[in-house]
Scaffold this motif. Structure first.
Motif, PDB file in Angstrom:
ATOM      1  N   ALA A   1      41.012   7.988 -42.406  1.00 25.80           N
ATOM      2  CA  ALA A   1      42.323   8.678 -42.574  1.00 25.80           C
ATOM      3  C   ALA A   1      43.418   7.494 -42.467  1.00 25.80           C
TER       4      ALA A   1
ATOM      5  N   PRO B   1      42.634  17.308 -42.624  1.00 26.99           N
ATOM      6  CA  PRO B   1      41.823  16.851 -41.816  1.00 26.99           C
ATOM      7  C   PRO B   1      42.439  16.200 -40.526  1.00 26.99           C
ATOM      8  N   VAL B   2      43.749  15.864 -40.785  1.00 24.53           N
ATOM      9  CA  VAL B   2      44.282  14.966 -39.522  1.00 24.53           C
ATOM     10  C   VAL B   2      45.112  16.115 -38.691  1.00 24.53           C
TER      11      VAL B   2
ATOM     12  N   PRO C   1      39.283   8.496 -38.135  1.00 18.17           N
ATOM     13  CA  PRO C   1      40.519   7.954 -38.020  1.00 18.17           C
ATOM     14  C   PRO C   1      40.717   6.877 -38.829  1.00 18.17           C
TER      15      PRO C   1
ATOM     16  N   THR D   1      41.451  13.195 -35.878  1.00 12.72           N
ATOM     17  CA  THR D   1      41.139  13.928 -36.886  1.00 12.72           C
ATOM     18  C   THR D   1      39.871  15.002 -36.235  1.00 12.72           C
TER      19      THR D   1
END
Length: 336
Positions: free
Chosen positions: A214, A178-179, A211, A205
């Motif tokens: 994350a 996802p990042v 973010p 992301t």
């Protein structure tokens, strides 16, 4: 926020989001700072966080597609512009969001002429499509298109083997990242022994998480990697306790005496007793972690009603937790 106390001085580490923006549905950006840090600490944290953000974060993606009456992945369906291989590549680009583990089934069932997009995917309620405009195929004639999909939450990049694939059934390389990118930079100020640093952390992301999410997830993953070292010290402490007592118990019997529950007779704080020591089922354990319940102290700050509000939590899960707390620590959570 972390507080460090030294001889004659007190520092308070603080983090802050200095910039946050959404460039598109599949590109979110966030910029964070952490300060004040001693010389060298910014590099230590920055390197570790970047590696965890890019390699340890979990994401959801399509891992398998099954077509009707298709001999191989380079075939083409009459009335459809794309080949099967092109459709598989388009499915690989779809960004999904889900908090559940295990394989989930989804379906595409449409009739042309039509431009097929991610919006046409019939997915379970636990799976959210981040960008429904993602192109899949273009049907130019009145043909039926049916694709059975499998969705999974995982981490990293995994190449699926095609040795066991059946006719019309094709695995898709799983990209559960996802990042999209993460960078860090350091600003130093002060002189000599008083030199301090500010850590700047940038996160991009794909939209399946923000973010900030994350950053929090990477921090928890990094802590989880270090938990075994904490357990080693606790095991030594528990061994000494067992020499004095046959069973480790906490010196309180009810949730009402929470002020006495902060420490046991040997000074071991409850915030260092992690919920993974309760030997809970993996689903219950994951639900608690996603609700920011990581230690026994976090759990004792909840009521039975609070636990029932947790997403995907069931009544039997609460009963199991109550039973474990009662048997091992003689604790009973209040209903409200």
């Amino acid at each position: 926020m972390v507080r460090e106390e030294g001889i004659g001085s007190t520092r308070r580490l603080q983090w802050k989001c200095v910039e946050s923006r959404v460039d598109s549905k599949r590109l979110h950006y966030g910029r964070f700072i952490l300060s004040p840090l001693r010389k060298g600490q910014a590099d230590t944290i920055g390197i570790a966080m970047r590696r965890v953000l890019l390699g340890e974060m979990e994401g959801t993606c399509i891992i398998h597609a099954k077509f009707d009456n298709v001999p191989h992945e380079y075939s083409s369906i009459p009335g459809m512009e794309e080949s099967i291989q092109e459709i598989l590549m388009n499915l690989k680009e779809i960004v999904l969001r889900s908090h559940l583990y295990g394989v989930r089934d989804a379906l595409i069932c449409v009739k042309g002429p039509k431009c097929v997009t991610a919006q046409d995917i019939i997915s379970p309620l636990s799976v959210e499509i981040v960008d429904t405009t993602q192109h899949i195929a273009n049907l130019t004639e009145a043909v039926d298109l049916r694709i059975e999909l499998q969705i999974q939450r995982d981490r990293g990049y995994r190449i699926k083997s095609t040795n066991d694939s059946q006719v019309g059934s094709y695995p898709i390389d799983a990209v559960s990242i996802p990042v999209r990118n993460a960078n860090y930079s350091i600003y130093s100020y002060g002189d000599g022994n008083e030199k301090q640093e500010i850590l700047f952390l940038e996160i991009w992301t794909n939209g399946s998480l923000t973010p900030k999410e994350a950053l929090y997830g990477a921090s928890r993953n990094l802590i989880d990697l270090l938990i075994p070292f904490l357990h080693a010290e606790e095991e030594n402490t528990n061994t000494n306790l067992e020499e004095k007592k046959n069973k480790f118990t906490l010196p309180f019997t009810s949730h009402d005496s929470l002020s006495n529950a902060k420490k046991n007779t040997n000074g071991m704080t409850l915030k260092y007793l992690f919920i993974d020591q309760l030997e809970l089922p993996s689903r219950v354990y994951n639900c608690l972690k996603r609700s920011n319940i990581h230690t026994l102290l976090d759990l004792l700050n909840q009521s039975q009603e609070d636990l029932m509000r947790i997403h995907y939590f069931r009544a039997e899960d609460v009963k199991r937790i109550l039973s474990i707390l009662q048997k091992r620590f003689a604790i009973h959570l209040p209903k409200n």
